[in-house]
Structure formats: structure tokens, C-alpha cells
Write an enzyme that holds these catalytic residues in place. Structure first.
Site, mmCIF file in Angstrom:
data_model
loop_
_atom_site.group_PDB
_atom_site.id
_atom_site.type_symbol
_atom_site.label_atom_id
_atom_site.label_comp_id
_atom_site.label_asym_id
_atom_site.label_seq_id
_atom_site.Cartn_x
_atom_site.Cartn_y
_atom_site.Cartn_z
ATOM 1 N N TYR A 30 -78.716 -50.585 15.785
ATOM 2 C CA TYR A 30 -78.682 -49.487 15.979
ATOM 3 C C TYR A 30 -78.741 -48.050 15.936
ATOM 4 O O TYR A 30 -78.715 -47.453 16.402
ATOM 5 C CB TYR A 30 -76.660 -49.640 16.620
ATOM 6 N N LYS A 72 -80.625 -64.421 12.970
ATOM 7 C CA LYS A 72 -81.714 -65.707 13.758
ATOM 8 C C LYS A 72 -82.786 -65.401 12.924
ATOM 9 O O LYS A 72 -83.872 -64.591 13.196
ATOM 10 C CB LYS A 72 -81.960 -64.943 14.816
ATOM 11 N N ASP A 110 -78.119 -67.501 18.650
ATOM 12 C CA ASP A 110 -77.392 -68.169 20.100
ATOM 13 C C ASP A 110 -76.763 -69.865 20.089
ATOM 14 O O ASP A 110 -75.733 -69.348 20.914
ATOM 15 C CB ASP A 110 -78.575 -68.814 20.442
ATOM 16 N N ASP A 170 -71.388 -56.891 18.239
ATOM 17 C CA ASP A 170 -70.837 -56.162 19.213
ATOM 18 C C ASP A 170 -70.674 -57.188 20.474
ATOM 19 O O ASP A 170 -69.616 -57.573 20.910
ATOM 20 C CB ASP A 170 -71.713 -54.953 19.099
ATOM 21 N N ASP A 179 -66.102 -59.439 21.186
ATOM 22 C CA ASP A 179 -66.455 -59.267 22.622
ATOM 23 C C ASP A 179 -65.750 -61.073 23.538
ATOM 24 O O ASP A 179 -65.487 -60.359 23.794
ATOM 25 C CB ASP A 179 -67.544 -58.047 23.986
#
Ligand code: NAD
Length: 350
Positions: A135, A185, A217, A241, A245
Site C-alpha cells: 500500500y 505467501k 489462501d 485488510d 473483513d
């Protein structure tokens, strides 16, 4: 204990008022002062994060925030939008660790879209790094290469950034079930290989906490398959992020979810996960429990007052068990109450 209270917009003032009453009822020595943030600050001072608020937030040990935003400011120029105030205060205070618990009280198990037996009693904490990763990494942009446009971003973490967020996760786990699952990852991304290496290097400082690792994943899948296997999950900005959620939706009740954003000295900004709910603002029907639970997080993480934090959380459990429900979590047979009555019930339970 100096607390800066920022009610904000929409339902913000209604819900923070109840959290303030609950904090006051504990009989602790604390100073609370209010200031403007968001749309109300744009209207009053022409700035979503005015100087007076900046000063108060800087001097406080902790900030309690309602929510900001509303349709009346949606067409403002970017620098006069309420969200600018929120991003401004997060940046100004150097809040790099975002803590989002996803707790599903057994009484509310029907609110989830998952089967009650999968989620009833769920209690996980997602620790998300908030100021680094893809980001913010440079270089970034869209440019023409070989006659066509390409878009690119840089995923980047330094050892020190990973170490400090790992420590927040281990410390948090010590206050809970003593398990940390680090999500990365590493099979594809070097940046997250470093993430895993650094988290492993921090672990010996916390021999009482069990550390496991999971690829992102698989973590996304496990969160809906068997979420109760997790205690604390720690991950970078982008994965966090998405996973936070996903985890919050497991509970199905946005009016119940608190959050904390911390700096390196446990100074924190505490706020509900939901927004300013303009559709119900001023009606006295908003659920104040996420904000009340954010105040409990403040006592736990900024002031290390675990017992006082649990007093509030137990009071919330009690009012749910007693059948008190605001409209957002109402089910037939329960006692429907408004914002202030819910505050009254929590005070009585305290
Ligand atoms: P929202 O979270 O405000 O509302 C979504 C839905 O949930 C609405 O139907 C609302 O009535 C309901 N809801 C939310 N909180 C509730 C509560 N405590 N009790 C009962 N019902 C509740 O999200 P939105 O509608 O997408 O956004 C509204 C405004 O809030 C926008 O201006 C947005 O930018 C802002 N926002 C602010 C924050 C923040 O301050 N951190 C976060 C998200 C959205």
C-alpha cells in the site's frame, strides 16, 4: 489517564456518549476531553483534522472515536472529506498496528451466515500491520512500456517493521489463549519469506506462546471452514485488510465489533469497525456496544487494566444474555432497546 474523545459524525455522538458513561461508571481517575473530527470539523473549522484536535490527540494517552462521514460531505474536494481526518489522525499518531477482534457471543450465533455450531463462541484477534507493505511501497505507478500501459506496485517490509508487529501479536496472545498464527505467501513472495523468517526469530522471546504459519489462501479458506482453530492471526497490510473483513463478517453483526490501532508505546485509537450509519443517525436506535467494547480494548491495551476491560466485556455478555437487543441484532422474543437504554443496561450490569 488522558482520553481524547472524538464523537465524529452520524451516529458517532450517540454511541460515544454511551461508552463515556460506561468508562465514567468504573470510578477510575481519568480525564476526558472532546474535540471535532471528520465532517463536523469541516463544518466548524474548515478542516477534517483541525489543529485543536491534533493537539488534544497528541497530548492524550488514548483516543476514543465514534465514526466519521456522511452524504452531505461526499462531493467535497478531497482535502475537505471526513475520511481525510481519519487518515490524518492515524498517520499523525504513527498507528502501525491494527487489532480487530472477531467475537461471536453465543446469544448472537444466528446473526452469522455460517452454521451456528461453526461460529458460536468464536473469539479471534486479527493483528494487521497498517503502515507498510504494497500500500505504501515505492516505486509504484502506471506507465507505458513497450507500447502498452503497465501498472506496478512494490511489496516491501523491513525487518524492524515485521519485528514490531510480531511483538504486538505475541504480547496480545499472552493476554489470550497464547497462540499466534502468522499469515504469509512465502511460497511465492520473497517479501513474505522475510516476514516468516523474522516472525520465527522473534518467537523465542515468547516461549509461552505457540507460533504456527499459514499461507494466506489457506487462511482465507480456514476462516470460513473452521474459524475457531485461531486465536491471534498476524499478517501484513494487504492480507490483513482482506482477512480482517472476512473475519468480521463471520459474526454477522457489525454493531458489535470494536477495534484498536496502536503505536510503538501502546498509545491507541479505539473505534468501532462500523461507519457513521447516516441512515439511522439521530434516531437513538444505533447499537453502542462496538464503541463500548472499544473502550474495553482501550483499558486493556493502552492502560494495561485487564480486570476493568473484562468488567466491561462481562457486562456486555450479561445484557445479551438478559435479552437486550438494538434493532440491528434484534430477534423475535428479545427486548428491543434504543442506544441509551442499551447503555443503561450495560451500566446496570456493571
Ligand atoms: P456503515 O457501517 O455506516 O453502515 C452500514 C449499515 O450498518 C447501515 O445500514 C447502518 O445503519 C448499519 N450500522 C452500522 N453501524 C451500526 C450500529 N452501531 N448500530 C446499528 N446499525 C449500524 O457503512 P456505510 O453506510 O458504508 O457508510 C456510512 C458512512 O460512514 C460513509 O460516509 C462512510 O464513509 C463512513 N464510514 C466511516 C468509517 C469510520 O469512521 N471508521 C468506517 C466505515 C464507513
Amino acid at each position: 489517564m488522558k482520553i481524547c474523545v472524538l464523537p465524529g459524525d452520524g451516529i458517532g455522538p450517540e454511541i460515544t456518549a454511551q461508552a463515556v458513561r460506561v468508562l465514567q461508571a468504573l470510578g477510575l481517575k481519568m480525564e476526558m476531553e472532546e474535540a471535532l473530527l471528520g465532517g463536523c470539523a469541516v463544518d466548524a473549522a474548515g478542516d477534517p483534522y483541525p489543529e485543536a484536535t491534533r493537539k488534544l490527540a497528541q497530548e492524550a494517552d488514548a483516543v476514543l472515536l465514534g465514526a466519521v462521514g456522511g452524504p452531505q460531505w461526499d462531493n467535497n474536494p478531497r482535502e475537505l472529506r471526513p475520511e481525510r481526518g481519519l487518515l490524518g489522525i492515524r498517520k499523525h499518531l504513527g498507528l502501525f498496528a491494527n487489532l480487530r477482534p472477531a467475537v461471536l457471543y453465543p446469544e448472537l450465533a444466528n446473526a452469522s451466515t455460517l452454521k451456528p455450531e461453526v461460529v458460536a463462541g468464536l473469539d479471534i484477534l486479527i493483528v494487521r500491520e497498517l503502515t507498510g507493505d504494497i500500500y505504501f511501497g515505492q516505486p509504484r505507478g502506471i506507465e507505458v512500456r513497450n507500447g502498452e500501459k503497465v501498472g506496478f506496485n512494490t511489496m516491501i517490509y523491513s525487518e524492524s517493521e515485521i519485528r514490531r508487529i510480531a511483538k504486538v501479536a505475541f504480547e496480545a496472545a499472552r493476554r489470550r489463549s497464547k497462540k499466534v498464527c502468522s499469515v504469509d505467501k512465502m511460497n511465492v513472495l520473497e517479501c513474505t519469506q522475510l516476514w516468516r523468517d523474522v516472525v520465527i526469530s522473534v518467537a523465542p522471546e515468547y516461549p509461552d506462546v505457540e507460533l504456527t504459519h499459514m499461507l494466506v489462501d489457506n487462511a482465507a479458506m480456514q476462516l470460513v471452514r473452521n474459524p475457531k482453530q485461531f486465536d491471534v492471526m498476524v499478517t501484513g497490510n494487504m492480507f490483513g485488510d482482506i482477512l480482517s473483513d472476512e473475519a468480521s463478517m463471520l459474526t454477522g453483526s457489525i454493531g458489535m465489533l470494536p477495534s484498536a490501532s496502536l503505536d510503538a508505546n501502546n498509545k491507541g485509537l479505539y473505534e468501532p469497525c462500523h461507519g457513521s450509519a447516516p441512515d439511522i443517525a439521530g434516531k437513538g436506535v444505533a447499537n453502542p456496544l462496538a464503541t463500548i467494547l472499544s473502550a474495553a480494548m482501550m483499558l486493556r491495551y493502552t492502560f494495561s487494566m485487564e480486570e476493568a476491560a473484562q468488567r466491561i466485556e462481562n457486562a456486555v455478555k450479561k445484557v445479551l444474555a438478559q435479552g437486550y437487543r438494538t434493532g440491528d441484532i434484534f430477534e423475535p422474543g428479545m427486548k428491543k432497546v434504543g442506544t441509551r437504554e442499551m447503555g443503561d443496561a450495560v451500566l446496570a450490569a456493571l
